[in-house]
Design an enzyme around this catalytic site. Structure first.
Site, PDB file in Angstrom:
ATOM      1  N   GLY A 185      -8.360  15.434  11.718  1.00 21.71           N
ATOM      2  CA  GLY A 185      -9.566  15.248  10.936  1.00 21.71           C
ATOM      3  C   GLY A 185     -10.747  16.012  11.498  1.00 21.71           C
ATOM      4  N   SER A 186     -11.897  15.762  10.920  1.00 22.65           N
ATOM      5  CA  SER A 186     -13.127  16.396  11.384  1.00 22.65           C
ATOM      6  C   SER A 186     -13.875  15.434  12.297  1.00 22.65           C
ATOM      7  CB  SER A 186     -14.007  16.783  10.196  1.00 22.65           C
ATOM      8  OG  SER A 186     -14.335  15.634   9.428  1.00 22.65           O
ATOM      9  N   ARG A 220      -6.017  16.933   1.473  1.00 20.69           N
ATOM     10  CA  ARG A 220      -5.603  17.697   2.643  1.00 20.69           C
ATOM     11  C   ARG A 220      -4.120  17.461   2.926  1.00 20.69           C
ATOM     12  NH1 ARG A 220      -9.249  16.515   7.365  1.00 20.69           N
ATOM     13  NH2 ARG A 220     -10.783  17.260   5.885  1.00 20.69           N
ATOM     14  N   ARG A 227     -14.910  25.151   6.867  1.00 20.82           N
ATOM     15  CA  ARG A 227     -14.102  23.989   7.263  1.00 20.82           C
ATOM     16  C   ARG A 227     -12.636  24.213   6.911  1.00 20.82           C
ATOM     17  NH1 ARG A 227     -17.047  18.220   6.734  1.00 20.82           N
ATOM     18  NH2 ARG A 227     -19.132  18.804   7.416  1.00 20.82           N
ATOM     19  N   GLY A 244      -7.518  12.373   6.795  1.00 21.79           N
ATOM     20  CA  GLY A 244      -8.191  11.339   6.020  1.00 21.79           C
ATOM     21  C   GLY A 244      -8.069  11.564   4.526  1.00 21.79           C
ATOM     22  N   ASP A 272     -19.444  19.668  12.651  1.00 23.42           N
ATOM     23  CA  ASP A 272     -20.900  19.631  12.729  1.00 23.42           C
ATOM     24  C   ASP A 272     -21.293  19.177  14.129  1.00 23.42           C
ATOM     25  OD1 ASP A 272     -21.728  16.402  12.230  1.00 23.42           O
ATOM     26  OD2 ASP A 272     -19.807  17.027  11.399  1.00 23.42           O
ATOM     27  N   ARG A 293      -2.666   4.244  -5.038  1.00 22.16           N
ATOM     28  CA  ARG A 293      -4.112   4.436  -4.922  1.00 22.16           C
ATOM     29  C   ARG A 293      -4.499   5.890  -4.684  1.00 22.16           C
ATOM     30  NH1 ARG A 293      -6.965  -0.877  -2.364  1.00 22.16           N
ATOM     31  NH2 ARG A 293      -5.475  -2.432  -3.112  1.00 22.16           N
ATOM     32  N   ARG A 303      -3.264  11.945  13.990  1.00 19.14           N
ATOM     33  CA  ARG A 303      -4.416  12.060  13.096  1.00 19.14           C
ATOM     34  C   ARG A 303      -5.008  13.455  13.207  1.00 19.14           C
ATOM     35  NH1 ARG A 303      -9.113  11.576  10.700  1.00 19.14           N
ATOM     36  NH2 ARG A 303     -11.041  11.735  11.898  1.00 19.14           N
ATOM     37  N   HIS A 310       0.796  -1.227   0.000  1.00 18.86           N
ATOM     38  CA  HIS A 310       0.000   0.000   0.000  1.00 18.86           C
ATOM     39  C   HIS A 310       0.831   1.281   0.000  1.00 18.86           C
ATOM     40  CE1 HIS A 310      -2.227  -3.268   2.056  1.00 18.86           C
ATOM     41  NE2 HIS A 310      -3.161  -2.892   1.222  1.00 18.86           N
ATOM     42  N   GLU A 367     -15.881  10.332  15.294  1.00 20.67           N
ATOM     43  CA  GLU A 367     -15.099  10.291  14.064  1.00 20.67           C
ATOM     44  C   GLU A 367     -14.976   8.829  13.666  1.00 20.67           C
ATOM     45  OE1 GLU A 367     -11.205   9.497  14.316  1.00 20.67           O
ATOM     46  OE2 GLU A 367     -12.244   8.417  15.915  1.00 20.67           O
ATOM     47  N   MET A 368     -14.043   8.454  12.809  1.00 13.82           N
ATOM     48  CA  MET A 368     -14.097   7.095  12.263  1.00 13.82           C
ATOM     49  C   MET A 368     -12.752   6.364  12.230  1.00 13.82           C
ATOM     50  SD  MET A 368     -16.828   7.584   9.122  1.00 13.82           S
ATOM     51  CE  MET A 368     -17.165   5.822   9.038  1.00 13.82           C
ATOM     52  N   GLU A 369     -11.729   6.884  12.899  1.00 16.34           N
ATOM     53  CA  GLU A 369     -10.408   6.266  12.740  1.00 16.34           C
ATOM     54  C   GLU A 369      -9.608   6.030  14.012  1.00 16.34           C
ATOM     55  OE1 GLU A 369     -11.748   7.843   8.973  1.00 16.34           O
ATOM     56  OE2 GLU A 369     -11.285   9.025  10.754  1.00 16.34           O
TER      57      GLU A 369
END
Length: 234
Positions: free
Chosen positions: A92-93, A27, A219, A23, A206, A46, A90, A7, A181-183
């Site tokens: 991020g938002s 950015r 943002r 993410g 948000d 990728r 990390r 990767h 968040e997601m990570e």
């Protein structure tokens, strides 16, 4: 595993000891172009762009993680275990689920709750609580105070679901969880397993309780504070 990995196409030594990890690949490109000097593209497999350059004379890398726990799980694992990276921050938002938080506030994830099954691979005889590096967190707090940024420290939720059909994310607020968040959970677990350091810094974009949200232009301006903070502590 030899490098390059499946990767990441970078060679040995291409990454600095500290990697900032947004993410969005764009950015990562923005940070490299606006904040780093002598930035070199070291990965574009990728379209996940990674750069290494200098911030105020300090060697720093920035590379995207993609969205979600499986994606950051792969990239952070390879950086920690194959490329000698010591620190991943990390940036991020996040969506606020705590009433004290406002749009544009920064959140430092001291711990990461999750609805993911990512930790099952480690075979722990109970429930592991993924936490950040105290060293990085302490630096972030001191720097935020110095820069007069508005921030809050606490638990965040790393969710596998963005479109939450059951609307369960807000339930976590009753236990004092600050934002979604997601990570972060995968990042913290990989850091713990590798004996490395990680911190998740998010900007509130948000608010799940009030329905407020930032525009795309807002943002961009708000995220600059987060980027500068992460670069200062890298």
């Amino acid at each position: 595993m030899p490098i390059p990995t499946p990767h990441i196409s970078a060679k040995e030594g291409d990454f600095a000891k500290t990697v900032l990890m947004p993410g969005d690949p764009l950015r990562a490109k923005y940070i490299a172009e606006h904040y780093l000097t002598d930035a070199v593209l070291v990965n574009n497999v990728r379209g996940v762009q990674g750069y290494t350059g200098y911030y105020n004379g300090k060697r720093v890398s920035v590379m995207a993680s993609g969205m979600g726990i499986p994606s950051i799980g792969i990239y952070s694992y390879e950086l920690f275990n194959f490329y000698g990276v010591e620190n991943i921050i990390r940036i991020g938002s996040a969506g606020a689920i705590h009433p004290d938080l406002k749009l544009r506030n920064l959140v430092f994830g001291q711990g990461s709750c999750t609805n993911s099954n990512y930790a099952a691979q480690f075979g722990m005889p109970g429930t592991i609580a993924p936490i950040c590096s105290f060293e990085l967190l302490e630096k972030a707090v001191k720097t935020a105070k110095k820069l007069k940024y508005t921030y809050k420290v606490g638990n965040i939720l790393a969710s596998d679901t963005f479109y939450d059909d059951g609307g369960s994310s807000a339930v976590w607020s009753k236990m004092g969880v600050l934002a979604v968040e997601m990570e972060s959970a995968a990042l913290y677990l990989n850091a713990a397993r590798a004996g490395k350091n990680a911190l998740c810094i998010c900007t509130i974009s948000d608010h799940l309780l009030t329905g407020e949200e930032l525009s795309s232009d807002e943002r961009q301006n708000s995220f600059n504070e987060m980027m500068i903070l992460a670069l200062e502590i890298a």
